[in-house]
Design a protein around this motif. Structure first.
Motif, PDB file in Angstrom:
ATOM      1  N   VAL A  98       0.856  -1.188   0.000  1.00  0.00           N
ATOM      2  CA  VAL A  98       0.000   0.000   0.000  1.00  0.00           C
ATOM      3  C   VAL A  98       0.891   1.236   0.000  1.00  0.00           C
ATOM      4  N   ILE A  99       0.674   2.133  -0.955  1.00  0.00           N
ATOM      5  CA  ILE A  99       1.365   3.421  -0.987  1.00  0.00           C
ATOM      6  C   ILE A  99       0.435   4.490  -0.433  1.00  0.00           C
ATOM      7  N   LEU A 100       0.950   5.299   0.501  1.00  0.00           N
ATOM      8  CA  LEU A 100       0.195   6.426   1.044  1.00  0.00           C
ATOM      9  C   LEU A 100       0.803   7.720   0.531  1.00  0.00           C
ATOM     10  N   GLN A 101      -0.020   8.554  -0.092  1.00  0.00           N
ATOM     11  CA  GLN A 101       0.457   9.818  -0.663  1.00  0.00           C
ATOM     12  C   GLN A 101      -0.255  10.999  -0.007  1.00  0.00           C
ATOM     13  N   HIS A 102       0.536  11.865   0.589  1.00  0.00           N
ATOM     14  CA  HIS A 102       0.007  13.025   1.319  1.00  0.00           C
ATOM     15  C   HIS A 102      -0.392  14.158   0.371  1.00  0.00           C
ATOM     16  N   GLY A 103      -0.863  15.258   0.954  1.00  0.00           N
ATOM     17  CA  GLY A 103      -1.279  16.421   0.187  1.00  0.00           C
ATOM     18  C   GLY A 103      -0.221  17.500   0.125  1.00  0.00           C
ATOM     19  N   VAL A 104      -0.618  18.693  -0.288  1.00  0.00           N
ATOM     20  CA  VAL A 104       0.311  19.793  -0.487  1.00  0.00           C
ATOM     21  C   VAL A 104       0.618  20.502   0.835  1.00  0.00           C
ATOM     22  N   LEU A 105       1.830  21.039   0.931  1.00  0.00           N
ATOM     23  CA  LEU A 105       2.305  21.788   2.091  1.00  0.00           C
ATOM     24  C   LEU A 105       2.402  20.949   3.357  1.00  0.00           C
ATOM     25  N   VAL A 106       2.340  19.639   3.206  1.00  0.00           N
ATOM     26  CA  VAL A 106       2.628  18.709   4.297  1.00  0.00           C
ATOM     27  C   VAL A 106       3.496  17.602   3.733  1.00  0.00           C
ATOM     28  N   ASP A 107       3.863  16.630   4.574  1.00  0.00           N
ATOM     29  CA  ASP A 107       4.665  15.505   4.104  1.00  0.00           C
ATOM     30  C   ASP A 107       4.133  14.209   4.691  1.00  0.00           C
ATOM     31  N   GLY A 108       4.886  13.117   4.540  1.00  0.00           N
ATOM     32  CA  GLY A 108       4.421  11.813   4.985  1.00  0.00           C
ATOM     33  C   GLY A 108       4.167  11.719   6.473  1.00  0.00           C
ATOM     34  N   MET A 109       4.746  12.636   7.241  1.00  0.00           N
ATOM     35  CA  MET A 109       4.528  12.629   8.691  1.00  0.00           C
ATOM     36  C   MET A 109       3.065  12.841   9.059  1.00  0.00           C
ATOM     37  N   THR A 110       2.299  13.490   8.198  1.00  0.00           N
ATOM     38  CA  THR A 110       0.912  13.806   8.548  1.00  0.00           C
ATOM     39  C   THR A 110       0.069  12.568   8.788  1.00  0.00           C
ATOM     40  N   TRP A 111       0.473  11.439   8.181  1.00  0.00           N
ATOM     41  CA  TRP A 111      -0.269  10.193   8.409  1.00  0.00           C
ATOM     42  C   TRP A 111      -0.030   9.641   9.807  1.00  0.00           C
ATOM     43  N   LEU A 112       0.989  10.150  10.520  1.00  0.00           N
ATOM     44  CA  LEU A 112       1.454   9.539  11.759  1.00  0.00           C
ATOM     45  C   LEU A 112       1.307  10.470  12.965  1.00  0.00           C
ATOM     46  N   MET A 113       0.406  11.436  12.883  1.00  0.00           N
ATOM     47  CA  MET A 113       0.239  12.395  13.968  1.00  0.00           C
ATOM     48  C   MET A 113      -0.456  11.791  15.191  1.00  0.00           C
ATOM     49  N   ASN A 114      -1.258  10.767  14.971  1.00  0.00           N
ATOM     50  CA  ASN A 114      -2.007  10.136  16.058  1.00  0.00           C
ATOM     51  C   ASN A 114      -1.280   8.902  16.595  1.00  0.00           C
ATOM     52  N   PRO A 115      -1.720   8.352  17.722  1.00  0.00           N
ATOM     53  CA  PRO A 115      -1.138   7.109  18.246  1.00  0.00           C
ATOM     54  C   PRO A 115      -1.339   5.956  17.260  1.00  0.00           C
ATOM     55  N   PRO A 116      -0.593   4.859  17.418  1.00  0.00           N
ATOM     56  CA  PRO A 116      -0.640   3.746  16.458  1.00  0.00           C
ATOM     57  C   PRO A 116      -2.029   3.196  16.199  1.00  0.00           C
ATOM     58  N   GLU A 117      -2.855   3.138  17.220  1.00  0.00           N
ATOM     59  CA  GLU A 117      -4.189   2.572  17.036  1.00  0.00           C
ATOM     60  C   GLU A 117      -5.124   3.505  16.279  1.00  0.00           C
ATOM     61  N   GLN A 118      -4.651   4.740  16.009  1.00  0.00           N
ATOM     62  CA  GLN A 118      -5.497   5.728  15.334  1.00  0.00           C
ATOM     63  C   GLN A 118      -4.948   6.192  13.992  1.00  0.00           C
ATOM     64  N   ASN A 119      -3.694   5.869  13.656  1.00  0.00           N
ATOM     65  CA  ASN A 119      -3.162   6.375  12.384  1.00  0.00           C
ATOM     66  C   ASN A 119      -3.146   5.283  11.321  1.00  0.00           C
ATOM     67  N   LEU A 120      -3.422   5.681  10.105  1.00  0.00           N
ATOM     68  CA  LEU A 120      -3.671   4.735   9.016  1.00  0.00           C
ATOM     69  C   LEU A 120      -2.476   3.855   8.676  1.00  0.00           C
ATOM     70  N   PRO A 121      -1.237   4.373   8.582  1.00  0.00           N
ATOM     71  CA  PRO A 121      -0.125   3.487   8.225  1.00  0.00           C
ATOM     72  C   PRO A 121       0.046   2.304   9.178  1.00  0.00           C
ATOM     73  N   LEU A 122      -0.034   2.566  10.479  1.00  0.00           N
ATOM     74  CA  LEU A 122       0.189   1.491  11.439  1.00  0.00           C
ATOM     75  C   LEU A 122      -1.026   0.579  11.550  1.00  0.00           C
ATOM     76  N   ILE A 123      -2.211   1.120  11.324  1.00  0.00           N
ATOM     77  CA  ILE A 123      -3.410   0.279  11.265  1.00  0.00           C
ATOM     78  C   ILE A 123      -3.299  -0.686  10.087  1.00  0.00           C
ATOM     79  N   LEU A 124      -2.869  -0.182   8.940  1.00  0.00           N
ATOM     80  CA  LEU A 124      -2.674  -1.044   7.764  1.00  0.00           C
ATOM     81  C   LEU A 124      -1.621  -2.107   8.045  1.00  0.00           C
ATOM     82  N   ALA A 125      -0.504  -1.705   8.658  1.00  0.00           N
ATOM     83  CA  ALA A 125       0.555  -2.669   8.960  1.00  0.00           C
ATOM     84  C   ALA A 125       0.055  -3.756   9.906  1.00  0.00           C
TER      85      ALA A 125
END
Length: 426
Positions: A98-125
């Motif tokens: 699964v590739i996650l692509q962020h939006g403008v004026l932010v970066d890949g960190m935006t997917w990881l702002m919440n704790p593991p049980e709430q952020n999409l990358p770690l939920i997918l993993a």
């Protein structure tokens, strides 16, 4: 008119954005640098720590820091989370990528702002997926080039057309080469725009299994922000000050000074913008329903990121012209030089393969990916195979809720998981 749209995008990005040539012939390639080992400072990552070390490994997940070089020479940061942290781990060695692509004026960190049980990358993993986080050119971990330095204006001579032509293909090619499997894709905001444009030109589709588009951007004619009054009272001539600036950096003094000078005019009420610039009124500007204060604090510590001014102008062209087209150089001779015709070519979204599995989720409170414009997008997809497109409408959601909402797992991500597993039809 250009300033109108730039001010729209600038203010919204401070809530949460989302929404990014000198070409050096270069084949897409990648190199692994392992995982950064520096510790977090004050609970937040610094630029030399890396996304893996600051926001993934600390929670017990494996993570690799990778680099991918585009055909036009930009060196992009890419993070790989190959498996879950423990309970969610599986013995399957052929996990779906699964590739996650962020939006403008932010970066890949935006997917990881919440704790593991709430952020999409770690939920997918944790649910058995092989997760890859992309970072577009110009953001903090993707500011390298084979020959250009970010201090050189030529480095910033690109718009989201180049993300369609170079960045996405480089990431897809590398992930496909490493996994040997078709790829699931999640895009948010600009990450949906460049995906839709790519699919319309039949790019990536041979490597793609399915795509989930969150807060989709294709048309922007009806977007609503708190800065409509500024847009209505600004003059086109003022944009020349900004257009001469190659890098669009909301943290930089030139952009901040430009915005503040505009707001200093007595007939313009810029209260929301100025408080946003100091980070004091995130909730006042945005209508996001579901952001924890700790998530907002972390967001303000990490964002916004730079993009090119040319990219912001290209986005503004979508607003003003109401069509999804390549960058308009305005002068007919320039357009002819780049495209062989007076007007820039249009990305025809009706050309997206009708059997490509799509999941689209949009919110009723979204000021950027607003309801009328998303409905326009859905109309362009009206001939899509009915069993290959799933649409979700979340009445209370706004733009940032899709990547930082504390309840996004229950509201959206579970549907994304089911969609990737072929089990959802909303």
């Amino acid at each position: 008119m250009v300033l109108l749209s730039l001010m729209h995008f600038s203010a919204f990005s401070l809530c949460f954005l989302v929404l990014t040539i000198t070409t050096i012939p270069h084949q897409a390639q990648a190199s692994s640098h392992g995982s950064f080992g520096r510790k977090q400072v004050g609970g937040y990552p610094t630029v030399d720590v890396g996304i893996c070390a600051s926001s993934v490994i600390v929670y017990g997940y494996k993570c690799q820091e990778l680099q991918v070089t585009t055909k036009d020479g930009y060196i992009l940061s890419l993070q790989r989370i190959p498996e879950g942290s423990g309970v969610g781990r599986t013995s399957d060695t052929r996990k779906q990528p699964v590739i996650l692509q962020h939006g403008v004026l932010v970066d890949g960190m935006t997917w990881l702002m919440n704790p593991p049980e709430q952020n999409l990358p770690l939920i997918l993993a944790d649910n058995g997926f092989d997760v890859w986080i992309a970072n577009t050119r110009g953001t903090r971990y993707s500011r390298r080039h084979v020959s250009l330095d970010p201090s050189n204006p030529a480095y910033w001579n690109w718009s989201w057309d180049e993300l369609v032509t170079y960045d996405l293909p480089a990431v897809f090619d590398y992930v496909f080469s490493q996994t040997g499997q078709k790829i699931n894709y999640v895009g948010h905001s600009l990450g949906t725009l460049i995906a839709l444009a790519s699919f319309s030109e039949k790019k990536l589709v041979n490597q793609l299994k399915s795509a989930a588009l969150l807060s989709p951007i294709a048309y922007l004619s009806h977007m609503k922000t708190a800065l409509g009054v500024i847009a209505a009272k600004s003059f086109l001539g003022e944009i020349t000050k900004l257009f001469g600036l190659a890098e669009f950096d909301l943290n930089g003094l030139p952009v901040e000074a430009f915005l503040k000078s505009t707001c200093a005019r007595p007939e313009i009420n810029c209260y929301d913008l100025l408080t946003a610039l100091t980070g004091l009124s995130l909730y006042m500007i945005c209508k996001n329903c579901c952001l924890n204060s700790s998530t907002v604090d972390r967001f303000l510590m990490n964002e916004p990121q730079s993009t090119s001014t040319k990219n912001m102008v290209h986005l503004s062209q979508i607003v003003r012209r109401g069509v999804l087209a390549k960058f308009n150089y305005v002068r007919p001779d320039y357009n002819i030089m780049h495209y062989g015709e007076i007007f820039p070519p249009i990305y025809n979204l009706s050309n997206i393969p009708h059997d490509l599995p799509l999941f689209i989720s949009y919110g009723g409170q979204d000021a950027l990916s607003d309801v009328p414009d998303v409905e326009n997008l859905l109309d362009m997809l009206k001939f899509h195979d009915v069993d290959k497109i799933s649409v979700q409408f979340v009445k209370d959601y706004a733009h940032a809720d899709y990547v930082m909402g504390f309840n996004a797992k229950d509201i959206v991500y579970n549907f994304v998981l089911s969609f990737f597993n072929g089990q959802v039809k909303t």
